[in-house]
Design a protein around this motif. Structure first.
Motif, PDB file in Angstrom:
ATOM      1  N   ASP A 280       0.853  -1.195   0.000  1.00  0.00           N
ATOM      2  CA  ASP A 280       0.000   0.000   0.000  1.00  0.00           C
ATOM      3  C   ASP A 280       0.888   1.243   0.000  1.00  0.00           C
ATOM      4  O   ASP A 280       1.521   1.553   1.016  1.00  0.00           O
ATOM      5  CB  ASP A 280      -0.909   0.021   1.229  1.00  0.00           C
ATOM      6  CG  ASP A 280      -1.994  -1.034   1.155  1.00  0.00           C
ATOM      7  OD1 ASP A 280      -2.473  -1.297   0.041  1.00  0.00           O
ATOM      8  OD2 ASP A 280      -2.350  -1.591   2.209  1.00  0.00           O
ATOM      9  N   VAL A 281       0.924   1.924  -1.118  1.00  0.00           N
ATOM     10  CA  VAL A 281       1.732   3.137  -1.244  1.00  0.00           C
ATOM     11  C   VAL A 281       0.867   4.327  -0.869  1.00  0.00           C
ATOM     12  O   VAL A 281      -0.041   4.713  -1.608  1.00  0.00           O
ATOM     13  CB  VAL A 281       2.286   3.294  -2.677  1.00  0.00           C
ATOM     14  CG1 VAL A 281       3.089   4.589  -2.799  1.00  0.00           C
ATOM     15  CG2 VAL A 281       3.155   2.094  -3.051  1.00  0.00           C
ATOM     16  N   THR A 282       1.139   4.894   0.285  1.00  0.00           N
ATOM     17  CA  THR A 282       0.369   6.063   0.721  1.00  0.00           C
ATOM     18  C   THR A 282       0.920   7.353   0.129  1.00  0.00           C
ATOM     19  O   THR A 282       0.186   8.321  -0.031  1.00  0.00           O
ATOM     20  CB  THR A 282       0.371   6.170   2.258  1.00  0.00           C
ATOM     21  OG1 THR A 282       1.724   6.189   2.726  1.00  0.00           O
ATOM     22  CG2 THR A 282      -0.335   4.971   2.865  1.00  0.00           C
ATOM     23  N   ARG A 283       2.219   7.341  -0.231  1.00  0.00           N
ATOM     24  CA  ARG A 283       2.798   8.540  -0.833  1.00  0.00           C
ATOM     25  C   ARG A 283       4.092   8.195  -1.544  1.00  0.00           C
ATOM     26  O   ARG A 283       5.004   7.630  -0.959  1.00  0.00           O
ATOM     27  CB  ARG A 283       3.087   9.610   0.223  1.00  0.00           C
ATOM     28  CG  ARG A 283       3.697  10.899  -0.336  1.00  0.00           C
ATOM     29  CD  ARG A 283       3.839  11.946   0.751  1.00  0.00           C
ATOM     30  NE  ARG A 283       4.407  13.176   0.240  1.00  0.00           N
ATOM     31  CZ  ARG A 283       5.703  13.451   0.229  1.00  0.00           C
ATOM     32  NH1 ARG A 283       6.570  12.564   0.718  1.00  0.00           N
ATOM     33  NH2 ARG A 283       6.156  14.588  -0.246  1.00  0.00           N
ATOM     34  N   LEU A 284       4.148   8.523  -2.825  1.00  0.00           N
ATOM     35  CA  LEU A 284       5.374   8.457  -3.604  1.00  0.00           C
ATOM     36  C   LEU A 284       5.549   9.808  -4.277  1.00  0.00           C
ATOM     37  O   LEU A 284       4.679  10.252  -5.031  1.00  0.00           O
ATOM     38  CB  LEU A 284       5.320   7.351  -4.653  1.00  0.00           C
ATOM     39  CG  LEU A 284       6.471   7.343  -5.672  1.00  0.00           C
ATOM     40  CD1 LEU A 284       7.811   7.124  -4.978  1.00  0.00           C
ATOM     41  CD2 LEU A 284       6.246   6.303  -6.758  1.00  0.00           C
ATOM     42  N   SER A 285       6.653  10.461  -3.999  1.00  0.00           N
ATOM     43  CA  SER A 285       6.926  11.775  -4.565  1.00  0.00           C
ATOM     44  C   SER A 285       8.293  11.756  -5.236  1.00  0.00           C
ATOM     45  O   SER A 285       9.282  11.357  -4.625  1.00  0.00           O
ATOM     46  CB  SER A 285       6.886  12.850  -3.475  1.00  0.00           C
ATOM     47  OG  SER A 285       7.276  14.111  -3.995  1.00  0.00           O
ATOM     48  N   ILE A 286       8.318  12.174  -6.499  1.00  0.00           N
ATOM     49  CA  ILE A 286       9.566  12.259  -7.259  1.00  0.00           C
ATOM     50  C   ILE A 286       9.667  13.666  -7.827  1.00  0.00           C
ATOM     51  O   ILE A 286       8.769  14.128  -8.541  1.00  0.00           O
ATOM     52  CB  ILE A 286       9.611  11.232  -8.404  1.00  0.00           C
ATOM     53  CG1 ILE A 286       9.422   9.803  -7.860  1.00  0.00           C
ATOM     54  CG2 ILE A 286      10.918  11.324  -9.167  1.00  0.00           C
ATOM     55  CD1 ILE A 286       9.328   8.750  -8.940  1.00  0.00           C
ATOM     56  N   ALA A 287      10.754  14.353  -7.514  1.00  0.00           N
ATOM     57  CA  ALA A 287      11.007  15.705  -8.027  1.00  0.00           C
ATOM     58  C   ALA A 287      12.337  15.692  -8.769  1.00  0.00           C
ATOM     59  O   ALA A 287      13.379  15.373  -8.188  1.00  0.00           O
ATOM     60  CB  ALA A 287      11.033  16.719  -6.898  1.00  0.00           C
ATOM     61  N   LYS A 288      12.296  16.021 -10.052  1.00  0.00           N
ATOM     62  CA  LYS A 288      13.500  16.025 -10.890  1.00  0.00           C
ATOM     63  C   LYS A 288      13.508  17.314 -11.688  1.00  0.00           C
ATOM     64  O   LYS A 288      12.811  17.435 -12.704  1.00  0.00           O
ATOM     65  CB  LYS A 288      13.503  14.809 -11.816  1.00  0.00           C
ATOM     66  CG  LYS A 288      14.771  14.648 -12.669  1.00  0.00           C
ATOM     67  CD  LYS A 288      14.710  13.354 -13.455  1.00  0.00           C
ATOM     68  CE  LYS A 288      15.893  13.205 -14.396  1.00  0.00           C
ATOM     69  NZ  LYS A 288      17.180  13.093 -13.681  1.00  0.00           N
ATOM     70  N   GLY A 289      14.256  18.288 -11.192  1.00  0.00           N
ATOM     71  CA  GLY A 289      14.234  19.598 -11.824  1.00  0.00           C
ATOM     72  C   GLY A 289      12.855  20.213 -11.695  1.00  0.00           C
ATOM     73  O   GLY A 289      12.276  20.284 -10.602  1.00  0.00           O
ATOM     74  N   GLU A 290      12.271  20.641 -12.823  1.00  0.00           N
ATOM     75  CA  GLU A 290      10.935  21.228 -12.811  1.00  0.00           C
ATOM     76  C   GLU A 290       9.845  20.172 -12.936  1.00  0.00           C
ATOM     77  O   GLU A 290       8.659  20.501 -12.882  1.00  0.00           O
ATOM     78  CB  GLU A 290      10.799  22.236 -13.948  1.00  0.00           C
ATOM     79  CG  GLU A 290      11.743  23.440 -13.815  1.00  0.00           C
ATOM     80  CD  GLU A 290      11.577  24.415 -14.958  1.00  0.00           C
ATOM     81  OE1 GLU A 290      10.822  24.067 -15.910  1.00  0.00           O
ATOM     82  OE2 GLU A 290      12.171  25.503 -14.918  1.00  0.00           O
ATOM     83  N   ARG A 291      10.233  18.941 -13.110  1.00  0.00           N
ATOM     84  CA  ARG A 291       9.259  17.856 -13.246  1.00  0.00           C
ATOM     85  C   ARG A 291       8.975  17.242 -11.883  1.00  0.00           C
ATOM     86  O   ARG A 291       9.887  16.939 -11.128  1.00  0.00           O
ATOM     87  CB  ARG A 291       9.786  16.789 -14.208  1.00  0.00           C
ATOM     88  CG  ARG A 291       9.975  17.302 -15.625  1.00  0.00           C
ATOM     89  CD  ARG A 291      10.791  16.333 -16.448  1.00  0.00           C
ATOM     90  NE  ARG A 291      10.858  16.721 -17.841  1.00  0.00           N
ATOM     91  CZ  ARG A 291      11.669  17.642 -18.320  1.00  0.00           C
ATOM     92  NH1 ARG A 291      12.503  18.278 -17.497  1.00  0.00           N
ATOM     93  NH2 ARG A 291      11.671  17.947 -19.592  1.00  0.00           N
ATOM     94  N   ARG A 292       7.694  17.027 -11.605  1.00  0.00           N
ATOM     95  CA  ARG A 292       7.300  16.431 -10.333  1.00  0.00           C
ATOM     96  C   ARG A 292       6.192  15.418 -10.565  1.00  0.00           C
ATOM     97  O   ARG A 292       5.331  15.608 -11.414  1.00  0.00           O
ATOM     98  CB  ARG A 292       6.834  17.503  -9.344  1.00  0.00           C
ATOM     99  CG  ARG A 292       7.967  18.338  -8.748  1.00  0.00           C
ATOM    100  CD  ARG A 292       7.430  19.272  -7.695  1.00  0.00           C
ATOM    101  NE  ARG A 292       6.566  20.291  -8.274  1.00  0.00           N
ATOM    102  CZ  ARG A 292       5.581  20.918  -7.633  1.00  0.00           C
ATOM    103  NH1 ARG A 292       5.329  20.608  -6.374  1.00  0.00           N
ATOM    104  NH2 ARG A 292       4.861  21.838  -8.223  1.00  0.00           N
ATOM    105  N   LEU A 293       6.237  14.357  -9.778  1.00  0.00           N
ATOM    106  CA  LEU A 293       5.240  13.310  -9.872  1.00  0.00           C
ATOM    107  C   LEU A 293       4.896  12.826  -8.472  1.00  0.00           C
ATOM    108  O   LEU A 293       5.786  12.619  -7.647  1.00  0.00           O
ATOM    109  CB  LEU A 293       5.762  12.124 -10.696  1.00  0.00           C
ATOM    110  CG  LEU A 293       4.888  10.860 -10.721  1.00  0.00           C
ATOM    111  CD1 LEU A 293       3.610  11.113 -11.520  1.00  0.00           C
ATOM    112  CD2 LEU A 293       5.660   9.684 -11.298  1.00  0.00           C
TER     113      LEU A 293
END
Length: 367
Positions: free
Chosen positions: A251-264
C-alpha cells in the motif's frame, strides 16, 4: 584493692573495627568489579555460543554465513562484534560486505547498532551490483515478538548494476534513509510493516534521456507492506511466493519524485498475480510530464498522435489545474500545481495509462 581496666574510647580495642570500616567501601568496589568482569565474560561466551549455533542452523538450511577474523570486545559495558568481512551464499545468490562493527549495550541488549565501510557486492543469477558509500549506519530495536524500529542511513552511496541487457547501469545519490516499524494496531493481525524511504539527489544517467533532464531526483516513499511478518531469509522466489499466498500487498500512501521542474506524486496499491507478475493501480498527479508522455506514446501511435495523447493526458483526461481559493495558496502548499493524470494500472503483464497501453513495456514475472 584490685583495679579493673575498662576500654578507653579511642583505644586499641576499636582500632581494628575502624580500619575495617575505612577499607570496606574499597573491598565492596573490588568485589563488584570482579563480579562485573566475570559476568561480562560469561555474557560474551554465551553470545559466541548462540552465534555459532545460529550459523550452524543457517548452514543446515542452505545459507552459508562467513564472518572473517571474528572478534567480540567492548568490555566493560557493551559487546562489539567485528568482522573483517561478511559473506553470504545460498542457492539463488550471494553477497559480500565488510568490514563491519555491530554493537549492543549490556544494559540494553535489544538495541543493535551497526556500522559498515563496504564495499557491498551482490550477485543474483545473471545480475550483479557493486555499491560503495562514505558512511553507513544502521540500528535495530528488537522486541519479544519481532522489532519496534529499524533504520538505515547511507551517505553518498554510488555503484553500478550489471545486467546482460541493457548493460551496466550507474547510479549515485547524496543521501539515503530507510526506516521501518510495525504498523500500529495491525502488525499482530496482518503482519503489516510501515516503510519510509528518503533518497536525496539521486542520479541514474541512463534515465536522463528518457526523462529529458539531467537534474538529480529527490524521492520520498511512504508505504505499508501487508503480511511482511511472513518474510524470512529463504530464497527470493520462495519468500515472494509465501508472501503472495499469505495475501501480501504493498500500500503506497505517498510516492513523490522531483526532478528539476518535473514532479510526480502517486498513491495506490500493488500485489502479485497467480503468474507472479505485479498487478495494481495508482492515482497520479504530475507537472511537466506532458512532453514525456507524448514522447513515450509516440513510439506506438506516431509522433503527432503521441503528442496529442500527451496533451490529453496532461489537460483533458487529467483535468485542468484546480483554481486557487486564495492568492498565494499554491505557493504555500506546493500541490495545486500538480495535475491529475489518468490511472496507472498494472495487470496481465501490461502497463496501462488510462485507456492507453504504454508501448514497448511488458511486466514480466518476478520469479
Amino acid at each position: 584493692m584490685a583495679q579493673i581496666d575498662s576500654p578507653i574510647p579511642g583505644g586499641t580495642a576499636e582500632r581494628p573495627r575502624r580500619r575495617i570500616g575505612l577499607f570496606l567501601p574499597y573491598i565492596l568496589l573490588a568485589a563488584l568489579v570482579l563480579a562485573w568482569t566475570v559476568g561480562w565474560f560469561v555474557i560474551r561466551a554465551r553470545a559466541e555460543s548462540e552465534m555459532d549455533a545460529w550459523l550452524a542452523h543457517e548452514a543446515q538450511e542452505g545459507r552459508q554465513w562467513t564472518c572473517a577474523d571474528r572478534s567480540i570486545t567492548g568490555f566493560p559495558f557493551r559487546l562489539e562484534l567485528r568482522c573483517a568481512s561478511v559473506r553470504f551464499a545460498r542457492s539463488d545468490g550471494r553477497f559480500s560486505l565488510g568490514p563491519i562493527t555491530a554493537v549492543v549495550q549490556i544494559y540494553d541488549p535489544r538495541h543493535l547498532l551497526l556500522e559498515a565501510t563496504g564495499p557491498f557486492r551482490v550477485e543474483q543469477g545473471d545480475l550483479s551490483a557493486d555499491v560503495s558509500w562514505n558512511a553507513l549506519e544502521a540500528s535495530f530495536h528488537g522486541a519479544s515478538d519481532g522489532f519496534t524500529r529499524a533504520s538505515l542511513v547511507l551517505d553518498a552511496p554510488k555503484g553500478v548494476v550489471n545486467t546482460p541487457d541493457p548493460g551496466p547501469i550507474d547510479f549515485a545519490a547524496r543521501h539515503l534513509e530507510l526506516h521501518a516499524r510495525p504498523t500500529p494496531g495491525r502488525f499482530a493481525s496482518d503482519g503489516a510493516v510501515d516503510v519510509s524511504l528518503r533518497l536525496a539527489q539521486a542520479a541514474v544517467p541512463r534515465l536522463d534521456v528518457l526523462a529529458g533532464s539531467t537534474d538529480p531526483a529527490d524521492i520520498d516513499l511512504d508505504t505499508t507492506i501487508e503480511q511482511a511478518a511472513v518474510l524470512r531469509t529463504g530464497t527470493v522466489a520462495n519468500e515472494l511466493e509465501t508472501w503472495r499466498q499469505a495475501g501480501g500487498r504493498l500500500d503506497v500512501t505517498r510516492l513523490s519524485i522531483a526532478k528539476g521542474e518535473r514532479r510526480l506524486q502517486a498513491k495506490g496499491a500493488a500485489a502479485l498475480d497467480p503468474e507472479h507478475r505485479p498487478e495494481g493501480r495508482f492515482e497520479l498527479r504530475a507537472v511537466g510530464l506532458e512532453a514525456l508522455v507524448g514522447q513515450v506514446m509516440g513510439q506506438r501511435y506516431g509522433a503527432d498522435k503521441g503528442a496529442l495523447i500527451g496533451n490529453l493526458v496532461g489537460q483533458f483526461l487529467g483535468g485542468l489545474r484546480r483554481k486557487e481559493d486564495g492568492e498565494g495558496r499554491a505557493a504555500e502548499t506546493g500541490t495545486d500545481a500538480l495535475k491529475p493524470l489518468p490511472t496507472l494500472k498494472l495487470g496481465d503483464g501490461r502497463l496501462m495509462l488510462g485507456p492507453f497501453a504504454v508501448p514497448n513495456v511488458v511486466v514480466p514475472p518476478l520469479y
